[in-house]
Scaffold this motif. Structure first.
Motif, PDB file in Angstrom:
ATOM      1  N   LYS A  88      40.038 -11.340  13.645  1.00  0.00           N
ATOM      2  CA  LYS A  88      39.861 -11.390  11.996  1.00  0.00           C
ATOM      3  C   LYS A  88      38.391 -11.821  11.790  1.00  0.00           C
ATOM      4  CE  LYS A  88      44.640 -12.297  11.292  1.00  0.00           C
ATOM      5  NZ  LYS A  88      45.510 -13.199  10.359  1.00  0.00           N
ATOM      6  N   GLY A  89      37.544 -11.491  12.601  1.00  0.00           N
ATOM      7  CA  GLY A  89      36.148 -11.845  12.410  1.00  0.00           C
ATOM      8  C   GLY A  89      35.748 -13.296  12.518  1.00  0.00           C
ATOM      9  N   VAL A  90      34.468 -13.548  12.320  1.00  0.00           N
ATOM     10  CA  VAL A  90      34.199 -15.047  12.312  1.00  0.00           C
ATOM     11  C   VAL A  90      33.860 -15.885  11.132  1.00  0.00           C
ATOM     12  CG1 VAL A  90      33.308 -14.760  14.830  1.00  0.00           C
ATOM     13  CG2 VAL A  90      31.579 -14.417  12.947  1.00  0.00           C
ATOM     14  N   GLU A  91      33.867 -14.947   9.934  1.00  0.00           N
ATOM     15  CA  GLU A  91      33.325 -15.553   8.645  1.00  0.00           C
ATOM     16  C   GLU A  91      34.481 -16.869   8.383  1.00  0.00           C
ATOM     17  OE1 GLU A  91      30.482 -15.026   7.409  1.00  0.00           O
ATOM     18  OE2 GLU A  91      30.299 -13.679   8.948  1.00  0.00           O
ATOM     19  N   GLY A  92      35.625 -16.614   8.539  1.00  0.00           N
ATOM     20  CA  GLY A  92      36.506 -17.569   8.292  1.00  0.00           C
ATOM     21  C   GLY A  92      36.402 -18.939   8.825  1.00  0.00           C
ATOM     22  N   LEU A  93      35.968 -18.783  10.096  1.00  0.00           N
ATOM     23  CA  LEU A  93      35.864 -19.739  10.959  1.00  0.00           C
ATOM     24  C   LEU A  93      34.497 -20.609  10.584  1.00  0.00           C
ATOM     25  CD1 LEU A  93      36.012 -18.124  14.609  1.00  0.00           C
ATOM     26  CD2 LEU A  93      37.575 -19.920  13.728  1.00  0.00           C
ATOM     27  N   PHE A  94      33.478 -20.027  10.034  1.00  0.00           N
ATOM     28  CA  PHE A  94      32.394 -20.612   9.675  1.00  0.00           C
ATOM     29  C   PHE A  94      32.647 -21.325   8.126  1.00  0.00           C
ATOM     30  CE2 PHE A  94      29.906 -17.858  12.650  1.00  0.00           C
ATOM     31  CZ  PHE A  94      29.526 -18.774  13.324  1.00  0.00           C
ATOM     32  N   ASP A  95      33.442 -20.402   7.393  1.00  0.00           N
ATOM     33  CA  ASP A  95      33.693 -20.936   6.193  1.00  0.00           C
ATOM     34  C   ASP A  95      34.703 -22.307   6.063  1.00  0.00           C
ATOM     35  OD1 ASP A  95      32.475 -18.938   4.896  1.00  0.00           O
ATOM     36  OD2 ASP A  95      34.311 -17.606   4.497  1.00  0.00           O
ATOM     37  N   SER A  96      35.265 -22.478   7.323  1.00  0.00           N
ATOM     38  CA  SER A  96      36.302 -23.731   7.451  1.00  0.00           C
ATOM     39  C   SER A  96      35.259 -24.980   7.837  1.00  0.00           C
ATOM     40  CB  SER A  96      36.961 -23.523   8.731  1.00  0.00           C
ATOM     41  OG  SER A  96      36.448 -23.541   9.791  1.00  0.00           O
ATOM     42  N   GLY A  97      33.932 -24.782   7.871  1.00  0.00           N
ATOM     43  CA  GLY A  97      33.350 -25.836   8.215  1.00  0.00           C
ATOM     44  C   GLY A  97      32.417 -25.932   9.491  1.00  0.00           C
ATOM     45  N   ILE A  98      32.912 -25.013  10.418  1.00  0.00           N
ATOM     46  CA  ILE A  98      32.503 -25.044  11.786  1.00  0.00           C
ATOM     47  C   ILE A  98      31.045 -24.756  11.774  1.00  0.00           C
ATOM     48  CG2 ILE A  98      32.563 -24.055  14.036  1.00  0.00           C
ATOM     49  CD1 ILE A  98      35.537 -23.561  13.562  1.00  0.00           C
ATOM     50  N   ASN A  99      30.455 -25.600  12.256  1.00  0.00           N
ATOM     51  CA  ASN A  99      28.703 -25.394  12.308  1.00  0.00           C
ATOM     52  C   ASN A  99      28.213 -24.365  13.410  1.00  0.00           C
ATOM     53  OD1 ASN A  99      26.056 -26.627  11.389  1.00  0.00           O
ATOM     54  ND2 ASN A  99      25.883 -27.094  13.747  1.00  0.00           N
ATOM     55  N   SER A 100      28.946 -24.377  14.546  1.00  0.00           N
ATOM     56  CA  SER A 100      28.315 -23.589  15.371  1.00  0.00           C
ATOM     57  C   SER A 100      29.521 -22.982  16.400  1.00  0.00           C
ATOM     58  CB  SER A 100      27.317 -24.283  16.302  1.00  0.00           C
ATOM     59  OG  SER A 100      26.085 -24.520  15.801  1.00  0.00           O
ATOM     60  N   ILE A 101      29.441 -21.765  16.830  1.00  0.00           N
ATOM     61  CA  ILE A 101      30.135 -21.285  17.581  1.00  0.00           C
ATOM     62  C   ILE A 101      29.880 -20.764  18.802  1.00  0.00           C
ATOM     63  CG2 ILE A 101      32.119 -19.329  17.763  1.00  0.00           C
ATOM     64  CD1 ILE A 101      32.438 -19.338  14.805  1.00  0.00           C
ATOM     65  N   TYR A 102      30.466 -21.047  19.764  1.00  0.00           N
ATOM     66  CA  TYR A 102      29.867 -20.649  21.247  1.00  0.00           C
ATOM     67  C   TYR A 102      31.147 -19.780  21.767  1.00  0.00           C
ATOM     68  CZ  TYR A 102      26.413 -24.276  20.592  1.00  0.00           C
ATOM     69  OH  TYR A 102      25.405 -25.096  19.652  1.00  0.00           O
ATOM     70  N   ALA A 103      30.935 -18.634  22.377  1.00  0.00           N
ATOM     71  CA  ALA A 103      31.926 -17.897  23.052  1.00  0.00           C
ATOM     72  C   ALA A 103      31.363 -17.277  24.126  1.00  0.00           C
ATOM     73  CB  ALA A 103      32.368 -16.917  22.377  1.00  0.00           C
ATOM     74  N   PHE A 104      31.737 -17.667  25.503  1.00  0.00           N
ATOM     75  CA  PHE A 104      31.220 -17.200  26.846  1.00  0.00           C
ATOM     76  C   PHE A 104      31.356 -15.565  26.691  1.00  0.00           C
ATOM     77  CE2 PHE A 104      30.696 -16.390  31.182  1.00  0.00           C
ATOM     78  CZ  PHE A 104      29.819 -17.051  31.721  1.00  0.00           C
ATOM     79  N   ASN A 105      32.407 -14.951  26.196  1.00  0.00           N
ATOM     80  CA  ASN A 105      32.561 -13.553  25.936  1.00  0.00           C
ATOM     81  C   ASN A 105      32.916 -13.375  24.619  1.00  0.00           C
ATOM     82  OD1 ASN A 105      32.573 -13.085  28.837  1.00  0.00           O
ATOM     83  ND2 ASN A 105      34.718 -13.965  28.920  1.00  0.00           N
ATOM     84  N   ASP A 106      31.954 -12.997  23.912  1.00  0.00           N
ATOM     85  CA  ASP A 106      32.076 -12.538  22.378  1.00  0.00           C
ATOM     86  C   ASP A 106      32.333 -11.013  22.429  1.00  0.00           C
ATOM     87  OD1 ASP A 106      31.843 -12.125  19.668  1.00  0.00           O
ATOM     88  OD2 ASP A 106      29.766 -12.356  19.787  1.00  0.00           O
ATOM     89  N   TRP A 107      33.563 -10.716  21.954  1.00  0.00           N
ATOM     90  CA  TRP A 107      34.145  -9.422  22.097  1.00  0.00           C
ATOM     91  C   TRP A 107      33.245  -8.617  20.606  1.00  0.00           C
ATOM     92  CZ3 TRP A 107      39.685  -7.780  23.602  1.00  0.00           C
ATOM     93  CH2 TRP A 107      40.051  -8.413  24.866  1.00  0.00           C
ATOM     94  N   LEU A 108      32.979  -9.216  19.647  1.00  0.00           N
ATOM     95  CA  LEU A 108      32.317  -8.780  18.461  1.00  0.00           C
ATOM     96  C   LEU A 108      30.912  -8.609  18.723  1.00  0.00           C
ATOM     97  CD1 LEU A 108      34.211 -10.421  15.434  1.00  0.00           C
ATOM     98  CD2 LEU A 108      34.627  -8.195  16.582  1.00  0.00           C
TER      99      LEU A 108
END
Length: 262
Positions: free
Chosen positions: A234-254
């Motif tokens: 569902k994308g990553v915008e919702g995660l950042f909108d929730s207040g998460i500052n940084s997202i780290y993904a070893f494998n980023d499918w997007l």
């Protein structure tokens, strides 16, 4: 999403023929197979067609030595039978891979021990190794957050290596609808903290992390997220909108510009 498969460093998943009946056929260029030594297969399986292509390649490599780097293990989340009529899909998939005779199968942060046990010659790269590889300034975190009971074991190992507390959270689910209704967090343990890292193996739609981040932000100013496999359906915008500052993904499918990946 398309799967990506390479053989001895050369991409082969685009060398296919698609038939009108829906069948897909892999075509391997001459000279790509090492007949006298070890062959290395790299597979990012993101769709059912990718499974078929990997099976065809493995069948083609049957007479030679070969290793497989699978990374994300498909069907690893289907590791138990809930009721009559359910299929243990991870066993079905692992049986298929086992039939190909790889001398080594490398996976990354397998969802559970079930997949590791069912896969022949399996080497599982643990979560803590990958967190250390891509998350900078680990000593800046006050705690590691386990979002639910299933993530506690891996998160505890990481928190021990970092020398910080593990905070165990959980989600409350309406079993009639399957929707998450709220999150349970240990408020007294959270109040003294300033910066935390949520860790888990998979982010699919992100609902768990969105809800948890909103709850954590009631008590903690800075919340980051690490996942090994960022499907981000569902994308990553919702995660950042929730207040998460940084997202780290070893494998980023997007391959998102906003996600820090390996």
């Amino acid at each position: 999403m398309k799967s990506k498969i390479s053989l001895n460093g050369s991409a082969v998943s685009e060398n296919t023929v698609k038939f009108s009946g829906g069948e897909i056929q892999l075509v391997i260029p001459d000279g790509l197979i090492n007949l006298d030594g070890l062959n290395f297969v790299e597979a990012e399986i993101k769709c059912s067609e990718g499974v078929m292509l990997l099976m065809q390649l493995g069948f083609l490599l049957a007479p030679v030595q070969k290793k497989l780097h699978l990374g994300y293990l498909p069907y690893a989340r289907y590791d138990r039978v809930e009721e009559q009529g359910d299929v243990l899909s991870i066993k079905v998939f692992c049986n298929m891979i086992n039939s190909l005779g790889f001398c080594e199968v490398i996976v990354e942060d397998c969802h559970s021990d079930v997949g590791i046990a069912l896969l022949d010659n399996c080497i599982n790269i643990p979560q803590d190794k990958m967190v250390q590889a891509i998350v900078p300034n680990l000593d800046s975190y006050d705690a590691v957050i386990a979002p639910d009971g299933g993530s506690v074991k891996k998160a505890y190992k990481l928190s021990s290596l970092m020398g910080v507390p593990l905070i165990k959270c959980d989600k409350v689910r309406d079993f009639k609808t399957g929707k998450i209704t709220s999150f349970s967090v240990p408020v007294d343990e959270l109040k003294p903290l300033c910066k935390v890292l949520i860790v888990d193996d998979i982010c699919d739609g992100g609902g768990t992390f969105i809800g948890l981040a909103k709850e954590l932000h009631k008590y903690i100013p800075e919340v980051d997220l690490y996942v090994t496999h960022g499907i981000f359906s569902k994308g990553v915008e919702g995660l950042f909108d929730s207040g998460i500052n940084s997202i780290y993904a070893f494998n980023d499918w997007l391959s998102s510009e906003r996600v820090i990946s390996f």
